[in-house]
Scaffold this active site. Structure first.
Site, mmCIF file in Angstrom:
data_model
loop_
_atom_site.group_PDB
_atom_site.id
_atom_site.type_symbol
_atom_site.label_atom_id
_atom_site.label_comp_id
_atom_site.label_asym_id
_atom_site.label_seq_id
_atom_site.Cartn_x
_atom_site.Cartn_y
_atom_site.Cartn_z
ATOM 1 N N HIS A 307 0.849 -1.189 0.000
ATOM 2 C CA HIS A 307 0.000 0.000 0.000
ATOM 3 C C HIS A 307 0.879 1.231 0.000
ATOM 4 O O HIS A 307 1.927 1.257 0.637
ATOM 5 C CB HIS A 307 -0.902 0.026 1.243
ATOM 6 N N ASP A 364 -8.014 -5.125 -0.256
ATOM 7 C CA ASP A 364 -8.497 -5.999 -1.342
ATOM 8 C C ASP A 364 -8.176 -7.468 -1.120
ATOM 9 O O ASP A 364 -8.635 -8.321 -1.877
ATOM 10 C CB ASP A 364 -7.878 -5.535 -2.670
HETATM 11 C C1 SDX Z 1 -6.116 0.065 -3.133
HETATM 12 O O1 SDX Z 1 -4.205 4.527 -2.254
HETATM 13 C C2 SDX Z 1 -5.188 3.963 -1.654
HETATM 14 O O2 SDX Z 1 -5.614 4.367 -0.597
HETATM 15 C C3 SDX Z 1 -5.782 2.755 -2.393
HETATM 16 C C4 SDX Z 1 -6.839 1.963 -1.637
HETATM 17 C C5 SDX Z 1 -8.095 2.771 -1.406
HETATM 18 O O3 SDX Z 1 -8.829 2.473 -0.446
HETATM 19 O O4 SDX Z 1 -8.404 3.644 -2.290
HETATM 20 O O5 SDX Z 1 -6.306 1.547 -0.378
HETATM 21 C C6 SDX Z 1 -7.268 0.723 -2.434
HETATM 22 O O6 SDX Z 1 -5.857 0.382 -4.270
HETATM 23 C C7 SDX Z 1 -5.251 -0.917 -2.361
HETATM 24 C C8 SDX Z 1 -4.052 -1.444 -3.210
HETATM 25 C C9 SDX Z 1 -4.579 -2.549 -4.150
HETATM 26 N N1 SDX Z 1 -3.489 -2.948 -5.086
HETATM 27 C C10 SDX Z 1 -2.862 -4.136 -5.005
HETATM 28 O O7 SDX Z 1 -3.055 -4.949 -4.101
HETATM 29 C C11 SDX Z 1 -1.877 -4.411 -6.143
HETATM 30 C C12 SDX Z 1 -0.568 -4.950 -5.578
HETATM 31 N N2 SDX Z 1 0.093 -3.864 -4.817
HETATM 32 C C13 SDX Z 1 1.048 -3.064 -5.508
HETATM 33 O O8 SDX Z 1 0.948 -2.948 -6.888
HETATM 34 C C14 SDX Z 1 1.572 -1.858 -4.730
HETATM 35 O O9 SDX Z 1 1.837 -2.291 -3.456
HETATM 36 C C15 SDX Z 1 0.726 -0.596 -4.691
HETATM 37 C C16 SDX Z 1 0.356 -0.144 -6.034
HETATM 38 C C17 SDX Z 1 -0.505 -0.830 -3.867
HETATM 39 C C18 SDX Z 1 1.554 0.486 -3.992
HETATM 40 O O10 SDX Z 1 2.645 0.718 -4.806
HETATM 41 P P1 SDX Z 1 3.729 1.852 -4.439
HETATM 42 O O11 SDX Z 1 3.385 2.561 -3.186
HETATM 43 O O12 SDX Z 1 3.964 2.690 -5.665
HETATM 44 O O13 SDX Z 1 4.999 1.015 -4.094
HETATM 45 P P2 SDX Z 1 6.090 0.596 -5.139
HETATM 46 O O14 SDX Z 1 5.449 0.096 -6.399
HETATM 47 O O15 SDX Z 1 7.088 1.713 -5.235
HETATM 48 O O16 SDX Z 1 6.741 -0.680 -4.400
HETATM 49 C C19 SDX Z 1 7.812 -0.516 -3.468
HETATM 50 C C20 SDX Z 1 8.575 -1.840 -3.554
HETATM 51 C C21 SDX Z 1 8.990 -2.196 -4.979
HETATM 52 O O17 SDX Z 1 10.133 -3.043 -4.891
HETATM 53 P P3 SDX Z 1 11.635 -2.351 -5.044
HETATM 54 O O18 SDX Z 1 11.608 -1.584 -6.376
HETATM 55 O O19 SDX Z 1 11.785 -1.441 -3.836
HETATM 56 O O20 SDX Z 1 12.565 -3.512 -5.040
HETATM 57 O O21 SDX Z 1 7.703 -2.915 -3.124
HETATM 58 C C22 SDX Z 1 7.500 -3.809 -4.218
HETATM 59 C C23 SDX Z 1 7.852 -3.058 -5.478
HETATM 60 O O22 SDX Z 1 8.249 -3.961 -6.503
HETATM 61 N N3 SDX Z 1 6.076 -4.187 -4.168
HETATM 62 C C24 SDX Z 1 5.612 -5.409 -4.387
HETATM 63 C C25 SDX Z 1 4.226 -5.321 -4.185
HETATM 64 N N4 SDX Z 1 3.890 -4.069 -3.871
HETATM 65 C C26 SDX Z 1 5.044 -3.364 -3.864
HETATM 66 N N5 SDX Z 1 6.237 -6.573 -4.717
HETATM 67 C C27 SDX Z 1 5.435 -7.663 -4.870
HETATM 68 N N6 SDX Z 1 4.078 -7.669 -4.677
HETATM 69 C C28 SDX Z 1 3.454 -6.514 -4.341
HETATM 70 N N7 SDX Z 1 2.135 -6.525 -4.161
#
Ligand code: SDX
Length: 428
Positions: A307, A364
């Site tokens: 998140h 989710d």
């Molecule tokens: C919602 O914003 C809100 O409030 C949203 C929400 C709401 O109520 O409106 O809460 C609802 O959208 C919840 C999120 C639902 N999405 C998912 O579950 C999809 C999977 N999650 C990710 O795609 C991700 O965690 C996000 C999009 C939710 C957040 O992404 P960020 O904050 O941009 O973080 P990032 O992509 O910069 O990740 C940081 C690191 C990265 O690795 P490094 O580059 O540091 O090595 O964490 C890794 C990412 O690759 N990472 C994950 C991951 N989420 C982040 N690796 C594997 N699986 C994951 N799910």
């Protein structure tokens, strides 16, 4: 603490004001930055460090796992309130008295009939159309049948647009699902409460009486409350920026629905179920999917994990996980997917990759398990998210307009070609 931040650019110092919120969050006000520095701007892809507005609607503390709507904790609201009370609270700022709530619902019911011509638009969609695309289109189409854009300076006009969309949106949600299932598009029953009516509109079979199931009514109330608002997330920011051009409320909501559709955002609840199903088909091999999620060359992410704000547990996930156990138990549903989800959570919570990146289950991760137990098709899960988020979007749009926020228009840092002479096609 000083009430300014000092910035030195090209040997010149600039004092930028610090602003502090009611929960002691601090922001650097950069409104004057570009003018004071002769054109220097900030840049922050994804706005990870940038606030777009001041808001009094929802407070999140990502480190402590705190979520409050208008100062009330999500735990209290999920346990003690009904969805319509929470919708009123988000939009108008206070929990309603019984009289206010009764009038709110009466006014919503009075505006809940959707123009019959909207059925022709529903009919035009193929049954295979994704429900989020249908819902976004139908919401935008409402503008055609309700052309008067909102005069935000008139409380009455604003209230009428709120009750109109609060009444019509559940009908569009139900019609979106019934279209896919080849069921007749009808209305519910204004003798029922808001959530009961949603369920009847969605599930009533043309040849049967619809019998309410209190377990499902309570579960849906709780799920809609948990999804109702979440400060400046992707879809809410979309609703705000579209509305900042003074586009109408329905057009702004339609844009928000499209943003929510994405699998990185609200579309994750559908992607979680598809992921858990794939793991089940794979013999429950969670380790294979954990490895894929950590493999940088693999675009796969563990859906329902991580998140932007919560770097600790998502309080909503904690509540939904408990509700999933209760609802499946009460319904007598045995779903191996729930056990796979719990196993995956346990593995991720002890895996260095996830622990170092503070990746925890989000809203989710477990919600789809309850929706499935309620008989909601998996590609309707994000539509249910939109139904819950509707009052939050409305509240944020209303706040933005009432505060007369300027049109949203970010700057950029140009990294393209410098000036170059035109070449005739013969010389290219
Ligand atoms: C919602 O914003 C809100 O409030 C949203 C929400 C709401 O109520 O409106 O809460 C609802 O959208 C919840 C999120 C639902 N999405 C998912 O579950 C999809 C999977 N999650 C990710 O795609 C991700 O965690 C996000 C999009 C939710 C957040 O992404 P960020 O904050 O941009 O973080 P990032 O992509 O910069 O990740 C940081 C690191 C990265 O690795 P490094 O580059 O540091 O090595 O964490 C890794 C990412 O690759 N990472 C994950 C991951 N989420 C982040 N690796 C594997 N699986 C994951 N799910």
């Amino acid at each position: 603490m000083s009430n300014t931040a000092t910035l030195e650019v090209n040997g010149q110092k600039h004092e930028l004001p610090l602003v502090t919120g009611t929960e002691n969050e601090v922001a650097i006000d950069v409104k004057a930055l570009r003018g004071a520095t002769g054109g220097v701007i900030t840049i922050d892809p994804g706005y990870k460090n940038t606030g777009s507005c001041e808001s009094g609607i929802t407070f999140l503390d990502g480190e402590k796992g705190i979520l409050r709507y208008r100062g009330y904790s999500i735990e209290d609201l999920a346990e003690k309130a009904c969805f319509l009370e929470v919708a009123y609270l988000l939009i108008f700022g206070e929990l309603p008295t019984k009289e206010q709530l009764d009038k709110f619902y009466a006014d919503i019911k009075a505006k809940s009939v959707v123009d019959d011509d909207v059925r022709k638009i529903v009919d035009a969609f193929p049954k295979t159309a994704h429900p989020m695309g249908v819902l976004s289109s139908l919401t935008s189409a409402l503008t055609a049948f309700n052309p008067s854009s909102v005069n935000v300076d008139s409380e009455e006009a604003m209230y009428n647009s709120v009750v109109k969309i609060m009444g019509k949106f559940p009908v569009l949600v139900a019609w979106t699902m019934r279209k896919q299932q080849g069921l007749p598009l009808d209305y519910g029953d204004s003798n029922l409460d808001y959530v009961e009516n949603v369920l009847k509109m969605m599930f009533k079979k043309p040849n049967e009486e619809y019998v309410q199931n209190d377990i499902i009514v309570r579960a849906l109330n709780k799920l809609l409350i948990l999804h109702a608002d979440h400060e400046q997330n992707c879809s809410t920011s979309t609703v705000r920026i579209v509305g900042s051009s003074h586009a109408g409320l329905f057009a702004s909501l339609s844009a928000g629905i499209s943003a929510l559709w994405g699998p990185l955002h609200g579309g994750a609840n559908q992607a979680v179920l598809e992921m858990l199903e794939a793991i089940k088909e794979d013999g429950g091999d969670t380790k294979k999917y954990m490895a894929k999620a950590k493999d940088k060359s693999d675009p796969f992410r563990l859906m329902g994990f991580g998140h932007r704000v919560y770097k600790n547990f998502d309080p909503r996930a904690r509540i939904i996980k408990k509700a999933a156990d209760e609802v499946l138990g009460d319904l007598g549903v045995e779903d191996p997917i729930l056990d796979i989800a719990k196993g995956l959570e346990q593995e991720a919570l002890t895996d260095d990759y996830f622990v170092q990146r503070k990746l925890y289950p989000n809203v989710d991760f477990y919600s789809g398990i309850i929706y499935r137990a309620m008989g909601i098709p998996v590609d309707m899960f994000t539509v249910m998210f939109a139904l819950g988020r509707l009052p939050g979007w409305i509240a944020q749009w209303r706040e933005m307009r009432l505060r007369k926020e300027p049109i949203g228009r970010p700057r950029q840092l140009y990294i393209g070609e410098n000036l170059r002479p035109f070449k005739d096609i013969e010389n290219r």
